[in-house]
Design a protein around this motif. Structure first.
Motif, PDB file in Angstrom:
ATOM      1  N   TRP A 115       0.857  -1.196   0.000  1.00 46.62           N
ATOM      2  CA  TRP A 115       0.000   0.000   0.000  1.00 46.62           C
ATOM      3  C   TRP A 115       0.887   1.237   0.000  1.00 46.62           C
TER       4      TRP A 115
ATOM      5  N   LEU B  47      -2.487   7.336  -2.165  1.00 46.44           N
ATOM      6  CA  LEU B  47      -3.198   6.851  -3.346  1.00 46.44           C
ATOM      7  C   LEU B  47      -4.570   7.525  -3.434  1.00 46.44           C
ATOM      8  N   PRO B  48      -5.049   7.794  -4.626  1.00 52.60           N
ATOM      9  CA  PRO B  48      -6.369   8.444  -4.747  1.00 52.60           C
ATOM     10  C   PRO B  48      -7.488   7.509  -4.320  1.00 52.60           C
ATOM     11  N   GLY B  49      -8.600   8.102  -3.999  1.00 56.69           N
ATOM     12  CA  GLY B  49      -9.770   7.308  -3.686  1.00 56.69           C
ATOM     13  C   GLY B  49     -10.417   6.767  -4.947  1.00 56.69           C
ATOM     14  N   PRO B  50     -11.462   5.996  -4.817  1.00 53.47           N
ATOM     15  CA  PRO B  50     -12.116   5.431  -5.997  1.00 53.47           C
ATOM     16  C   PRO B  50     -12.867   6.502  -6.784  1.00 53.47           C
TER      17      PRO B  50
ATOM     18  N   PRO C 100     -11.829  11.216  -8.149  1.00 51.09           N
ATOM     19  CA  PRO C 100     -11.877  10.950  -6.699  1.00 51.09           C
ATOM     20  C   PRO C 100     -11.809  12.241  -5.884  1.00 51.09           C
TER      21      PRO C 100
ATOM     22  N   ASN D 285      -6.320  13.112  -3.179  1.00 55.30           N
ATOM     23  CA  ASN D 285      -5.077  12.683  -3.830  1.00 55.30           C
ATOM     24  C   ASN D 285      -5.259  12.510  -5.348  1.00 55.30           C
ATOM     25  N   THR D 286      -5.696  13.564  -5.992  1.00 54.73           N
ATOM     26  CA  THR D 286      -5.950  13.501  -7.430  1.00 54.73           C
ATOM     27  C   THR D 286      -4.819  14.086  -8.269  1.00 54.73           C
TER      28      THR D 286
ATOM     29  N   LYS E  36     -10.944   2.302 -12.062  1.00 52.77           N
ATOM     30  CA  LYS E  36      -9.866   2.547 -11.112  1.00 52.77           C
ATOM     31  C   LYS E  36      -9.024   3.721 -11.605  1.00 52.77           C
TER      32      LYS E  36
ATOM     33  N   THR F 220      -1.956   5.924 -10.436  1.00 49.08           N
ATOM     34  CA  THR F 220      -0.846   6.847 -10.223  1.00 49.08           C
ATOM     35  C   THR F 220       0.452   6.079 -10.445  1.00 49.08           C
TER      36      THR F 220
ATOM     37  N   SER G 275      -5.937   2.982  -7.383  1.00 50.77           N
ATOM     38  CA  SER G 275      -6.910   3.197  -6.322  1.00 50.77           C
ATOM     39  C   SER G 275      -7.784   1.961  -6.179  1.00 50.77           C
ATOM     40  N   SER G 276      -8.595   1.964  -5.156  1.00 54.34           N
ATOM     41  CA  SER G 276      -9.588   0.897  -5.047  1.00 54.34           C
ATOM     42  C   SER G 276     -10.651   1.090  -6.126  1.00 54.34           C
TER      43      SER G 276
END
Length: 871
Positions: A419, A423-426, A447, A450-451, A565, A568, A573-574
């Motif tokens: 991990w 990391l960006p979100g979904p 997201p 974290n974009t 998804k 990055t 992302s998830s």
């Protein structure tokens, strides 16, 4: 499905470095010298093995584990955790000690069963191979030795059979005294057989079979051996008294193939394999007079073995055969390797095992059986485990267990999910809208967190439920949403559907639509009963500045699932929440149609049934007409499950046009048209009269006579053909000589020769075309020498009555064109009337008659055929 693979635009190059162009990502490729590949964090150094225990005695099952401490070791019996008690205790090294091994007596539990050692630490859990523990037993003899009478110099054989665990050791006694095994005439086989060769009087006595193991010792009934006087010495055919039996063993055991033969003189016993392969010499020996012993058997020893008893000095022999099957427990050729992968990517484990019979492979995740489903899939007979879109819940120790009837083996590997921070979100608000029967537009928003480092998105596409059938038939239900209260949700989760929801298979998805309410997404007719396998999931890369994508080349009337998804440089992302959409429907495609003529007035139409047409208010429409008419008969409505139809009472002399189309609620598809004629069938029926069986029987009776006569006629024809060829060749030689004489220069005055006018048939000189490329040119002077003009001799010649002209020889029949002043250009062409006159008076022919023929601009002669011949 084009447009659903990986794309490679320039702005997506960084993203494509992270996402391979294949839906599957090969994550590990073990090197040959990577060792056993066991997980370094937790692995077994010693595993329990199969054993036999003595009731009432203590026993220990070994287990030793290597791994990062602390390590907790427990045991399972028959798949259930074995609690510690005063009866069974786990020792400090991990072994299990059973103080008094018990059998099932009076309701008390038996200690027999399959045992597994279980080790666990902070990285995961592993399970050892299964060890089968059985109690030592000894049954009664179910075959006792029998009394035997033999002649001096003959053979005697005793046999006993008994079952026990472990396998009993068999010995023999004579008159209650153990038999001397140093006597070469006495052969003891491990399976409980005693052979005595070259019988002597002192061999008489009572023999007992003694069986012993750790459980007990048993003695069989006595059997008397009586040795009579010497035999008569008369000749006796070789006979095999006992041949080899079929055996099934495990590798490293010993195979005993028995063969006892008698005869006078004493036969020679030999062994061979039925497949012709050599038996070999290593570990092979012959015991007694013909028993084959194979020590430390391997899978290569499996086969059919043939025992042959040969009379010395002759080819007289008797044979017997038995099959040997050698099984090998499962062992690994390739172990799974521990791997570390970023979250959201794909992890793959591979293990390959071999054995005889071929082993079955299963996978365990932290000791629990792992089956295919969701993001987990198994391929290549379960030898490859693939986990897509890995997350923290997938971090575990995975075991590959190979098992067959000869034994089992296991190997383990660990998956570590990496991990990355930030990391960006979904992606959010994913929506899919059908645009046409083959296109769906998917949109989303970026997201929340974290974009900045996002380099692109990956859209995942797969069929959500039963795909389309022929003609684009499939599930076309659209999802519906309902805003329901929390109490209704409780009813739903407990199985009580409120009345506002349709009673159909459904896939719920909850989103908040109020302080005390949720949006329930209801998808009718999408129970995910037959989704595509995970390997048929497609991925499409999209640039980071694009928030909608048109997915094309989909199947009509088919439901699809979409999720996204964000990627990055550090990982993915998830996944977003999946969304469902169905492509629009369309009319079915033209059905394939074939026509079969059954008779002079009947046609059979054949096509493939489409059961899905009936589910969408559809079926088939059939039209037909004679080709000479303008209107069709029909439509004949047929359900989608029908695959044939017969048209009868048709006009046998007509050509028919047949048209078949499929239809559904979206309309009618294009028709398939066939033209077929019945004339051939009616003519064949008229030309095929009924069978006259009596006449055929009479014909069959004379068939032999006809064959003989035919052979004689054929031989006679061959003789006549040979004679005809010989005489024909002689005739051609004489004819050539006659022509040569006619072509020679004249030897006398013209008045002594035929007064006919010689010339060329056909047109005049000026009408002749150029000579062909291969034609020979003849000079006019040469022609005048061959055929002098009238009056050249100095004596006038009276003009004869008109005759048809004849051609000069072939040599003079091709002349250079352009000499119109030549006197030979005045020759007349032969006409049909003149040819008929010549045919009626052949005695007046001065030379061989010819008519002209033009070929490639040249004029040449051809034999007279009654009409003028031109090419």
């Amino acid at each position: 499905m084009t447009g659903m693979g990986c794309t490679d635009p320039e702005n997506l190059e960084p993203l494509l470095r992270l996402i391979p162009c294949s839906p599957l990502l090969l994550l590990s490729s073990p090197s040959p010298d990577s060792g056993l590949g066991h997980s370094a964090e937790l692995a077994f150094a010693v595993e329990p093995s199969d054993d036999v225990a003595v009731p009432g005695q203590p026993m220990v099952l070994g287990c030793r584990v290597e791994g990062t401490p602390p390590v907790r070791i427990t045991w399972r019996k028959n798949g259930m955790e074995l609690p510690e008690s005063t009866h069974s205790t786990v020792l400090a090294n991990g072994s299990l000690m059973i103080r008094h091994f018990l059998l099932d007596q009076g309701g008390s539990p038996s200690d027999e069963g399959d045992y597994e050692c279980v080790a666990q630490n902070r990285f995961g859990l592993v399970v050892s191979r299964k060890a089968r523990i059985q109690a030592a037993t000894m049954s009664d003899f179910h075959v006792h030795p029998q009394a035997t009478v033999g002649e001096e110099g003959g053979v005697a054989r005793f046999q006993c059979q008994i079952h026990g665990l472990p396998k009993p050791l068999i010995t023999w006694q004579k008159n209650r005294v153990p038999i001397d095994t140093d006597n070469e005439r006495y052969t003891l086989l491990p399976k409980g057989v005693l052979q005595i060769t070259g019988l002597q009087a002192e061999d008489s006595g009572i023999f007992h079979c003694v069986a012993s193991n750790i459980a007990s010792v048993r003695v069989s009934h006595g059997a008397r051996l009586t040795v009579s006087g010497s035999g008569s010495g008369a000749y006796k055919e070789p006979t095999i008294l006992v041949g080899p039996e079929n055996l099934t063993l495990t590798v490293h055991q010993t195979a005993v193939l028995e063969c006892v033969a008698t005869g006078n003189p004493r036969p020679i016993v030999s062994w061979s394999r039925l497949d012709g392969r050599p038996i070999g010499v290593e570990g092979i020996q012959v015991l007694g007079t013909g028993n084959l012993i194979i020590s430390d058997v391997s899978v290569q020893h499996s086969g059919v073995y043939v025992c042959a008893a040969n009379r010395p000095g002759t080819r007289v022999r008797r044979t017997a055969q038995g099959r040997l099957v050698v099984q090998a427990p499962a062992e690994f050729v390739q172990h799974p390797q521990s791997i570390s992968r970023p979250a959201g990517t794909t992890a793959m484990f591979t293990c390959q095992a071999q054995g005889e019979p071929p082993p079955h492979v299963t996978w365990l995740k932290n000791g629990q059986v792992l089956g295919p489903g969701g993001h987990v899939r198994l391929k290549n007979n379960n030898s490859t485990l693939t986990i897509s879109g890995i997350g923290p819940e997938d971090e575990a120790i995975y075991q590959c267990v190979a098992e067959n009837s000869a034994g089992s083996s296991q190997a383990s590997a660990r998956l570590t999910v990496l991990w990355a921070e930030g990391l960006p979100g979904p992606p959010l608000n994913v929506q899919a809208v059908s645009v046409s029967s083959t296109e769906v537009r998917v949109s989303w928003t970026e997201p929340v967190v974290n974009t900045k480092e996002i380099i692109g998105y990956v859209l995942h596409i797969r069929k959500a439920a039963g795909g389309s059938g022929p003609g684009g038939q499939g599930c076309s239900a659209a999802p519906s949403s309902y805003c329901v209260s929390a109490s209704s949700i409780l009813h739903i989760l407990t199985g009580h559907l409120p009345s506002l929801l349709p009673a159909a298979p459904w896939l719920p998805s909850f989103h908040q639509c109020g302080q005390e309410s949720l949006t329930l997404l209801h998808v009718p007719a999408l129970p995910l009963a037959s989704p595509d396998p995970p390997e048929l999931e497609y991925q499409e890369a999209v640039s980071k500045s694009t928030f909608q994508h048109l997915v094309s080349d989909l199947e009509p009337s088919t439901a699809y699932s979409f999720y996204i998804k964000a990627y990055t440089p550090r990982g993915a992302s998830s996944a977003s929440a999946p969304t469902l959409a169905s492509t629009l429907g369309e009319a079915p495609a033209p059905p394939p149609l074939s026509v079969r003529v059954l008779g002079s007035s009947t046609l059979q139409l054949l096509w493939e049934p489409w059961p899905r047409l009936a589910q969408h208010e559809g079926g088939f429409k059939l039209f037909y007409r004679p080709a000479s008419k303008t209107s069709f008969t029909g439509p004949i409505l047929l359900p989608g499950t029908v695959s044939s139809y017969n048209l009868s009472q048709l006009d046998p002399t007509a050509v028919y046009e047949v048209k078949l189309l499929a239809y559904n609620q979206h309309g009618e598809g294009n028709a398939t048209v066939r033209f077929v004629s019945l004339r051939g069938a009616s003519e064949r029926t008229a030309l095929s009269p009924p069978c006259d069986c009596r006449k055929e029987e009479a014909t069959n009776q004379t068939s032999t006579t006809g064959i003989v006569i035919g052979i004689h006629i054929g031989v006679t024809c061959i003789i006549f053909c040979v004679l005809f060829l010989l005489f024909g060749q002689r005739g051609r030689v004489l004819l050539c000589k006659d022509v040569e004489n006619q072509l020679s220069p004249p030897q006398g005055p013209r008045s002594q020769r035929d007064p006919g006018v010689l010339g060329l048939n056909g047109a005049g000189w000026g009408e002749l075309g150029p000579l062909g490329r291969d034609e020979k040119r003849v000079d006019v002077k040469e022609l005048e020498q061959l055929f002098p003009r009238a009056g050249a001799v100095g004596q006038p010649h009276p003009r004869p009555h008109p005759r048809p002209t004849v051609s000069a020889p072939t040599r003079a029949s091709r002349l250079r064109a352009g000499s119109a002043s030549s006197p030979w250009s005045q020759a007349l062409a032969i006409g049909p009337d003149q040819a008929a006159a010549l045919l009626q008076a052949p005695d007046q022919w001065p030379l061989r008659l010819s008519v002209p023929r033009v070929r490639q601009g040249s004029l040449e002669t051809s034999p007279l055929s009654g009409t003028e011949s031109r090419a």
